[in-house]
Each structure stands twice: as C-alpha cells, then as structure tokens.
Design a protein around this motif. Structure first.
Motif, mmCIF file in Angstrom:
data_model
loop_
_atom_site.group_PDB
_atom_site.id
_atom_site.type_symbol
_atom_site.label_atom_id
_atom_site.label_comp_id
_atom_site.label_asym_id
_atom_site.label_seq_id
_atom_site.Cartn_x
_atom_site.Cartn_y
_atom_site.Cartn_z
ATOM 1 N N HIS A 186 14.922 -58.021 -34.891
ATOM 2 C CA HIS A 186 14.451 -57.044 -33.926
ATOM 3 C C HIS A 186 13.030 -57.308 -33.434
ATOM 4 O O HIS A 186 12.738 -57.062 -32.249
ATOM 5 N N THR A 187 12.162 -57.806 -34.277
ATOM 6 C CA THR A 187 10.795 -58.094 -33.837
ATOM 7 C C THR A 187 10.807 -59.186 -32.776
ATOM 8 O O THR A 187 10.141 -59.066 -31.738
ATOM 9 N N LYS A 188 11.566 -60.244 -33.012
ATOM 10 C CA LYS A 188 11.688 -61.318 -32.024
ATOM 11 C C LYS A 188 12.332 -60.795 -30.745
ATOM 12 O O LYS A 188 11.927 -61.155 -29.646
ATOM 13 N N ALA A 189 13.360 -59.968 -30.898
ATOM 14 C CA ALA A 189 14.046 -59.416 -29.727
ATOM 15 C C ALA A 189 13.068 -58.616 -28.872
ATOM 16 O O ALA A 189 13.024 -58.796 -27.648
ATOM 17 N N LEU A 190 12.278 -57.759 -29.506
ATOM 18 C CA LEU A 190 11.300 -56.964 -28.756
ATOM 19 C C LEU A 190 10.323 -57.861 -28.011
ATOM 20 O O LEU A 190 9.982 -57.602 -26.858
ATOM 21 N N GLU A 191 9.900 -58.935 -28.656
ATOM 22 C CA GLU A 191 8.980 -59.883 -28.023
ATOM 23 C C GLU A 191 9.596 -60.462 -26.745
ATOM 24 O O GLU A 191 8.937 -60.529 -25.703
ATOM 25 N N TYR A 192 10.855 -60.857 -26.808
ATOM 26 C CA TYR A 192 11.501 -61.449 -25.632
ATOM 27 C C TYR A 192 11.766 -60.402 -24.549
ATOM 28 O O TYR A 192 11.647 -60.699 -23.359
ATOM 29 N N TYR A 193 12.100 -59.173 -24.942
ATOM 30 C CA TYR A 193 12.267 -58.125 -23.937
ATOM 31 C C TYR A 193 10.938 -57.851 -23.230
ATOM 32 O O TYR A 193 10.895 -57.685 -22.010
ATOM 33 N N PHE A 194 9.846 -57.810 -23.993
ATOM 34 C CA PHE A 194 8.517 -57.618 -23.388
ATOM 35 C C PHE A 194 8.220 -58.740 -22.398
ATOM 36 O O PHE A 194 7.738 -58.493 -21.294
ATOM 37 N N ASN A 209 17.392 -51.568 -24.444
ATOM 38 C CA ASN A 209 17.546 -52.284 -25.709
ATOM 39 C C ASN A 209 16.326 -52.110 -26.609
ATOM 40 O O ASN A 209 16.448 -52.005 -27.828
ATOM 41 N N MET A 210 15.138 -52.061 -25.995
ATOM 42 C CA MET A 210 13.927 -51.821 -26.773
ATOM 43 C C MET A 210 13.977 -50.414 -27.384
ATOM 44 O O MET A 210 13.608 -50.222 -28.548
ATOM 45 N N ALA A 211 14.460 -49.442 -26.605
ATOM 46 C CA ALA A 211 14.593 -48.075 -27.110
ATOM 47 C C ALA A 211 15.576 -48.008 -28.272
ATOM 48 O O ALA A 211 15.323 -47.335 -29.275
ATOM 49 N N VAL A 212 16.689 -48.711 -28.136
ATOM 50 C CA VAL A 212 17.704 -48.717 -29.201
ATOM 51 C C VAL A 212 17.106 -49.281 -30.491
ATOM 52 O O VAL A 212 17.327 -48.727 -31.581
ATOM 53 N N ILE A 213 16.337 -50.342 -30.386
ATOM 54 C CA ILE A 213 15.701 -50.925 -31.568
ATOM 55 C C ILE A 213 14.718 -49.931 -32.180
ATOM 56 O O ILE A 213 14.699 -49.731 -33.406
ATOM 57 N N CYS A 214 13.900 -49.301 -31.349
ATOM 58 C CA CYS A 214 12.932 -48.324 -31.867
ATOM 59 C C CYS A 214 13.646 -47.140 -32.519
ATOM 60 O O CYS A 214 13.222 -46.646 -33.577
ATOM 61 N N HIS A 215 14.710 -46.672 -31.905
ATOM 62 C CA HIS A 215 15.485 -45.574 -32.475
ATOM 63 C C HIS A 215 16.065 -45.976 -33.832
ATOM 64 O O HIS A 215 16.024 -45.205 -34.802
ATOM 65 N N TYR A 216 16.606 -47.173 -33.903
ATOM 66 C CA TYR A 216 17.152 -47.695 -35.155
ATOM 67 C C TYR A 216 16.064 -47.723 -36.242
ATOM 68 O O TYR A 216 16.296 -47.320 -37.381
ATOM 69 N N ARG A 217 14.884 -48.195 -35.875
ATOM 70 C CA ARG A 217 13.781 -48.244 -36.840
ATOM 71 C C ARG A 217 13.365 -46.839 -37.264
ATOM 72 O O ARG A 217 12.974 -46.622 -38.415
ATOM 73 N N GLY A 218 13.446 -45.889 -36.342
ATOM 74 C CA GLY A 218 13.168 -44.497 -36.689
ATOM 75 C C GLY A 218 14.168 -43.975 -37.713
ATOM 76 O O GLY A 218 13.790 -43.297 -38.678
ATOM 77 N N ALA A 267 10.841 -44.902 -28.698
ATOM 78 C CA ALA A 267 12.185 -45.019 -28.116
ATOM 79 C C ALA A 267 12.290 -44.129 -26.883
ATOM 80 O O ALA A 267 12.830 -44.550 -25.845
ATOM 81 N N ALA A 268 11.772 -42.926 -26.980
ATOM 82 C CA ALA A 268 11.822 -41.990 -25.852
ATOM 83 C C ALA A 268 11.111 -42.564 -24.634
ATOM 84 O O ALA A 268 11.623 -42.467 -23.504
ATOM 85 N N GLU A 269 9.958 -43.166 -24.838
ATOM 86 C CA GLU A 269 9.214 -43.741 -23.708
ATOM 87 C C GLU A 269 10.017 -44.851 -23.026
ATOM 88 O O GLU A 269 10.070 -44.921 -21.797
ATOM 89 N N TYR A 270 10.633 -45.703 -23.825
ATOM 90 C CA TYR A 270 11.425 -46.784 -23.236
ATOM 91 C C TYR A 270 12.651 -46.237 -22.512
ATOM 92 O O TYR A 270 13.005 -46.714 -21.436
ATOM 93 N N TRP A 271 13.309 -45.234 -23.106
ATOM 94 C CA TRP A 271 14.478 -44.659 -22.444
ATOM 95 C C TRP A 271 14.090 -43.976 -21.140
ATOM 96 O O TRP A 271 14.820 -44.040 -20.154
ATOM 97 N N LYS A 272 12.952 -43.319 -21.126
ATOM 98 C CA LYS A 272 12.493 -42.685 -19.877
ATOM 99 C C LYS A 272 12.299 -43.741 -18.787
ATOM 100 O O LYS A 272 12.643 -43.501 -17.620
ATOM 101 N N GLN A 273 11.765 -44.884 -19.156
ATOM 102 C CA GLN A 273 11.577 -45.949 -18.168
ATOM 103 C C GLN A 273 12.918 -46.488 -17.673
ATOM 104 O O GLN A 273 13.086 -46.747 -16.481
ATOM 105 N N ALA A 274 13.863 -46.667 -18.587
ATOM 106 C CA ALA A 274 15.195 -47.148 -18.192
ATOM 107 C C ALA A 274 15.869 -46.147 -17.267
ATOM 108 O O ALA A 274 16.445 -46.533 -16.238
ATOM 109 N N ILE A 275 15.780 -44.877 -17.601
ATOM 110 C CA ILE A 275 16.418 -43.831 -16.798
ATOM 111 C C ILE A 275 15.739 -43.717 -15.435
ATOM 112 O O ILE A 275 16.408 -43.521 -14.418
ATOM 113 N N ALA A 276 14.419 -43.866 -15.402
ATOM 114 C CA ALA A 276 13.700 -43.800 -14.126
ATOM 115 C C ALA A 276 14.148 -44.921 -13.182
ATOM 116 O O ALA A 276 14.216 -44.726 -11.963
#
Length: 168
Positions: A88-96, A111-120, A139-148
């Motif tokens: 997940h750390t590598k995945a987040l890096e590539y998504y960024f 996907n970043m939100a899903v990872i953060c939610h999972y870690r939560g 996770a909420a911040e990332y989901w808000k961006q995806a939804i926007a």
C-alpha cells in the motif's frame, strides 16, 4: 514476440487491432508507438495476473513515454499492481505521482481513499482509535476529491461520508 501477438483473449485481440490501426493513422513518433506497445502489453499481462511482466512493460513504457497525461495512466496502473500485492505504501506513491501529472484521475483518489480507509480499520483492530480517525479523515478527503471529479460515482463512498458526517 510482443504479448499482443500471442494473447488469445478475444477482447485483447480486438483492442490490439484497433490500437494498431489508430497508431497507423494518428501521427505519432516511433518512441510514442513503442511506449504504447509496452503499455498495451503491460495492461494485457496485468489483466491476466502476470504482475511482474506487467511491471516490466510499464517501466519500459515510462522510460519511453514523454507525455505527462499518458505517463499518469502508466503510473496509475503500477499503483494498481502494488495495491493488488498489498504494497500500500508503494501504491500510494504511484497514485500520487499519477495525480501530479494528471489531477483529473478520480480512480486514483478513490484507490488512495480505499487504502486509507483500510488502514483506519486496521488501526481500530489494533485499538488505536486516534490513528484510525486520522486515516478515516484522510480517506474522506480523497473520496471528496474523487466525487468532485465524477459526481454520481462512488455512491458507497458518498454514503460513508454522509453516515460518518464527513461530507460537507
């Protein structure tokens, strides 16, 4: 032999034929064509679960591809593979990195939100509610961006944001 010539999947063959036609009629450099071939072969390998081969193709496509928009999709797909592998750390890096080149990739934010939610959820299982809340807030911040970016998509995330009172 390129993967596109040995793949027996009908959809992959159809995609390859259409892609080859487009590459012939759209003005592109030989480097762009080669980058696309590696990207296409990476997608094919990834769809079959051959992640090591997919990564090799994506890294080669990254070496050749110069367009930031196209690079964003390569980086996104590399992130998907790392997510599938539980890295997940590598995945987040590539998504960024993908979002740096193309900030309009709602799937990367999701996907970043899903990872953060999972870690939560992991933090809750470990009894650390403070860390869990921090992960859930991220996770909420990332989901808000995806939804926007794509209103009407990510309905489950939207509902979670409402239920947890994180949606403004």
């Amino acid at each position: 032999m390129p993967r596109s010539r040995i793949n027996g999947n009908f959809i992959d063959k159809t995609f390859s034929i259409v892609a080859n036609i487009l590459l012939q009629i759209i003005p592109t450099t030989s480097g762009e064509k080669e980058a696309f071939t590696y990207y296409r072969d990476g997608m094919s390998a990834q769809s079959e679960g051959n992640y090591a081969e997919a990564l090799q193709n994506y890294y080669e496509a990254m070496r050749l591809e110069i367009d930031p928009y196209d690079r964003s999709y390569i980086l996104y797909n590399i992130g998907l593979i790392h997510t599938s592998n539980g890295e997940h750390t590598k995945a987040l890096e590539y998504y960024f990195r993908a979002l740096e080149r193309n900030p309009f990739l709602p799937q990367a934010f999701n996907n970043m939100a899903v990872i953060c939610h999972y870690r939560g959820e992991q933090a809750i299982r470990q009894g650390d509610s403070e860390i869990a809340e921090a992960w859930f807030d991220q996770a909420a911040e990332y989901w808000k961006q995806a939804i926007a970016l794509t209103p009407g998509n990510y309905i489950e995330a939207h509902n979670w944001l409402k239920i947890t009172r994180r949606f403004e």
